[in-house]
Design a protein around this motif. Structure first.
Motif, PDB file in Angstrom:
ATOM      1  N   ILE A   1       1.181  -1.362  -0.585  1.00  0.00           N
ATOM      2  CA  ILE A   1       0.168   0.125  -0.210  1.00  0.00           C
ATOM      3  C   ILE A   1       0.740   1.829   0.187  1.00  0.00           C
ATOM      4  O   ILE A   1       1.535   1.198   0.809  1.00  0.00           O
ATOM      5  N   GLU A   2       0.600   2.007  -0.963  1.00  0.00           N
ATOM      6  CA  GLU A   2       1.674   3.134  -0.997  1.00  0.00           C
ATOM      7  C   GLU A   2       0.704   4.848  -0.148  1.00  0.00           C
ATOM      8  O   GLU A   2       2.128   6.016   0.098  1.00  0.00           O
ATOM      9  N   SER A   3      -0.320   4.387   1.138  1.00  0.00           N
ATOM     10  CA  SER A   3      -0.118   5.539   2.251  1.00  0.00           C
ATOM     11  C   SER A   3       0.419   4.672   3.414  1.00  0.00           C
ATOM     12  O   SER A   3      -0.513   3.204   3.313  1.00  0.00           O
ATOM     13  N   ASN A   4       0.710   5.477   4.042  1.00  0.00           N
ATOM     14  CA  ASN A   4       0.771   4.812   5.871  1.00  0.00           C
ATOM     15  C   ASN A   4      -0.789   5.034   6.174  1.00  0.00           C
ATOM     16  O   ASN A   4      -0.465   4.174   7.303  1.00  0.00           O
ATOM     17  N   GLU A   5      -1.216   6.157   6.039  1.00  0.00           N
ATOM     18  CA  GLU A   5      -2.401   6.176   6.765  1.00  0.00           C
ATOM     19  C   GLU A   5      -2.771   4.546   6.611  1.00  0.00           C
ATOM     20  O   GLU A   5      -4.049   4.159   7.301  1.00  0.00           O
ATOM     21  N   ALA A   6      -3.291   4.492   5.160  1.00  0.00           N
ATOM     22  CA  ALA A   6      -4.000   2.959   4.567  1.00  0.00           C
ATOM     23  C   ALA A   6      -3.601   2.122   5.516  1.00  0.00           C
ATOM     24  O   ALA A   6      -4.250   0.803   5.477  1.00  0.00           O
ATOM     25  N   ILE A   7      -2.706   1.807   5.472  1.00  0.00           N
ATOM     26  CA  ILE A   7      -1.371   0.184   6.139  1.00  0.00           C
ATOM     27  C   ILE A   7      -2.290   0.374   7.251  1.00  0.00           C
ATOM     28  O   ILE A   7      -2.112  -0.818   8.288  1.00  0.00           O
ATOM     29  N   LYS A   8      -1.877   1.250   7.782  1.00  0.00           N
ATOM     30  CA  LYS A   8      -2.074   1.708   9.977  1.00  0.00           C
ATOM     31  C   LYS A   8      -4.049   1.371  10.012  1.00  0.00           C
ATOM     32  O   LYS A   8      -4.501   0.474  10.962  1.00  0.00           O
ATOM     33  N   HIS A   9      -4.820   1.364   8.860  1.00  0.00           N
ATOM     34  CA  HIS A   9      -6.197   1.125   9.248  1.00  0.00           C
ATOM     35  C   HIS A   9      -6.223  -0.550   9.278  1.00  0.00           C
ATOM     36  O   HIS A   9      -6.839  -1.114   9.556  1.00  0.00           O
ATOM     37  N   CYS A  10      -5.093  -0.616   8.214  1.00  0.00           N
ATOM     38  CA  CYS A  10      -5.731  -1.855   7.679  1.00  0.00           C
ATOM     39  C   CYS A  10      -5.014  -2.805   8.541  1.00  0.00           C
ATOM     40  O   CYS A  10      -5.172  -4.217   9.108  1.00  0.00           O
ATOM     41  N   VAL A  11      -3.944  -3.034   9.181  1.00  0.00           N
ATOM     42  CA  VAL A  11      -3.391  -3.092  10.801  1.00  0.00           C
ATOM     43  C   VAL A  11      -4.313  -3.303  12.130  1.00  0.00           C
ATOM     44  O   VAL A  11      -5.055  -4.533  12.541  1.00  0.00           O
ATOM     45  N   ILE A  12      -4.666  -2.414  12.624  1.00  0.00           N
ATOM     46  CA  ILE A  12      -6.760  -2.433  13.647  1.00  0.00           C
ATOM     47  C   ILE A  12      -7.535  -2.995  12.668  1.00  0.00           C
ATOM     48  O   ILE A  12      -7.691  -3.315  13.656  1.00  0.00           O
TER      49      ILE A  12
END
Length: 310
Positions: A229-240
């Protein structure tokens, strides 16, 4: 085209409008960025096209396709405007008042701390205007190679950047998991244990991904993310959401939503990297860019953005 183009050019404003359209690829986006109406931008472009004597773009569907004349004009327009900016800065510097426009381009992971750094700089030099570009590493690299900006921020340096770079800020990368993950409350985790779970990661080519790949290679482990994923914000939400583990910069984790992410205690982590200020080798460095570098490397400026690891 007349050799006396300098006598026929209506105003510098036409070049600034053209460059905004050229860089953004859209009259609509340029009008929004310049706070002008679309008809005003279109009129400026038409007048400049008539002045040049050849088309600057063609419209295909709803997309602007720029001509070779536009590419050439953009190159020299940037050089001309850079010269004007340097003139303003150096004249101001003669009176010991730093003023002018500073162009700063940073990769997306720097967005968590660059506002604090620029904010403190502007408070010190209130007559300075900042043009900030935030984009992925590939696009910022392209700007670097074209010399479009004065200052760049990268976490991973290309070899040719090293003579023009200054290390100024630590950048620790932590493995993280959702708070209800089986590893979240273990105090001693071996790196091999991480490979039993799905992984999410930034795209290949990003500074974070380069550091992760290099670190796992040193550990003789193969890092294969299941989702890129190219977005840190999207990565964080996917991890959550429980889709996997990830490794992110401490600055990205300071802005985590709801405290739902947990740093994992793993041997050999965090990964230790640094942020670097890189000067454009193709541009003459001005007193203003030098003032920014001095400000960024001072303890007072760093103190507002450096976090203490948990």
């Amino acid at each position: 085209m007349s050799q006396h183009l300098r006598n026929r050019l209506g105003s510098i404003r036409q070049l600034r409008v053209f460059l905004s359209v050229y860089e953004l690829g859209s009259v609509t986006l340029a009008s929004q960025a310049l706070n002008l109406t679309q008809p005003t931008v279109s009129i400026q472009l038409r007048q400049l096209t008539e002045l040049i004597g050849m088309p600057l773009y063609h419209v295909v569907g709803k997309k602007l396709i720029f001509t070779q004349a536009a590419d050439t004009l953009a190159k020299y327009a940037n050089e001309l405007l850079d010269t004007i900016d340097r003139l303003e800065i150096e004249l101001a510097d003669l009176s010991e008042i730093k003023a002018g426009t500073l162009k700063v381009a940073v990769v997306t992971s720097a967005k968590y701390f660059i506002p604090h750094l620029l904010g403190s700089f502007c408070r010190t030099y209130p007559r300075v205007d900042i043009l900030l570009k935030v984009d992925n590493r590939g696009n910022i690299l392209a700007r670097y190679h074209q010399g479009l900006d004065d200052i760049y921020l990268f976490s991973h340096l290309e070899p040719q950047m090293e003579p023009y770079s200054i290390q100024f800020l630590p950048n620790r990368l932590y493995p993280v998991a959702p708070k209800d993950h089986p590893l979240a409350h273990q105090s001693h985790i071996e790196p091999e244990d991480l490979l039993k779970y799905p992984w999410l990661s930034r795209e290949p080519g990003s500074g974070t991904r380069h550091a992760i790949d290099a670190h796992f290679k040193k550990l003789n482990l193969q890092f294969k993310p299941n989702l890129v994923i190219e977005s840190n914000e999207a990565i964080k939400h996917c991890v959550i959401a429980g889709m996997g583990l990830t490794i992110l910069s401490e600055y990205a984790l300071e802005d985590q939503p709801g405290g739902d992410l947990v740093k994992l205690s793993i041997a050999g982590f965090p990964i230790l990297t640094s942020w670097h200020i890189v000067q454009a080798p193709l541009k003459h460095q001005t007193p203003l860019s030098e003032a920014f570098i001095q400000h960024a490397t001072e303890g007072t400026a760093l103190g507002s953005i450096i976090s203490t690891p948990n």
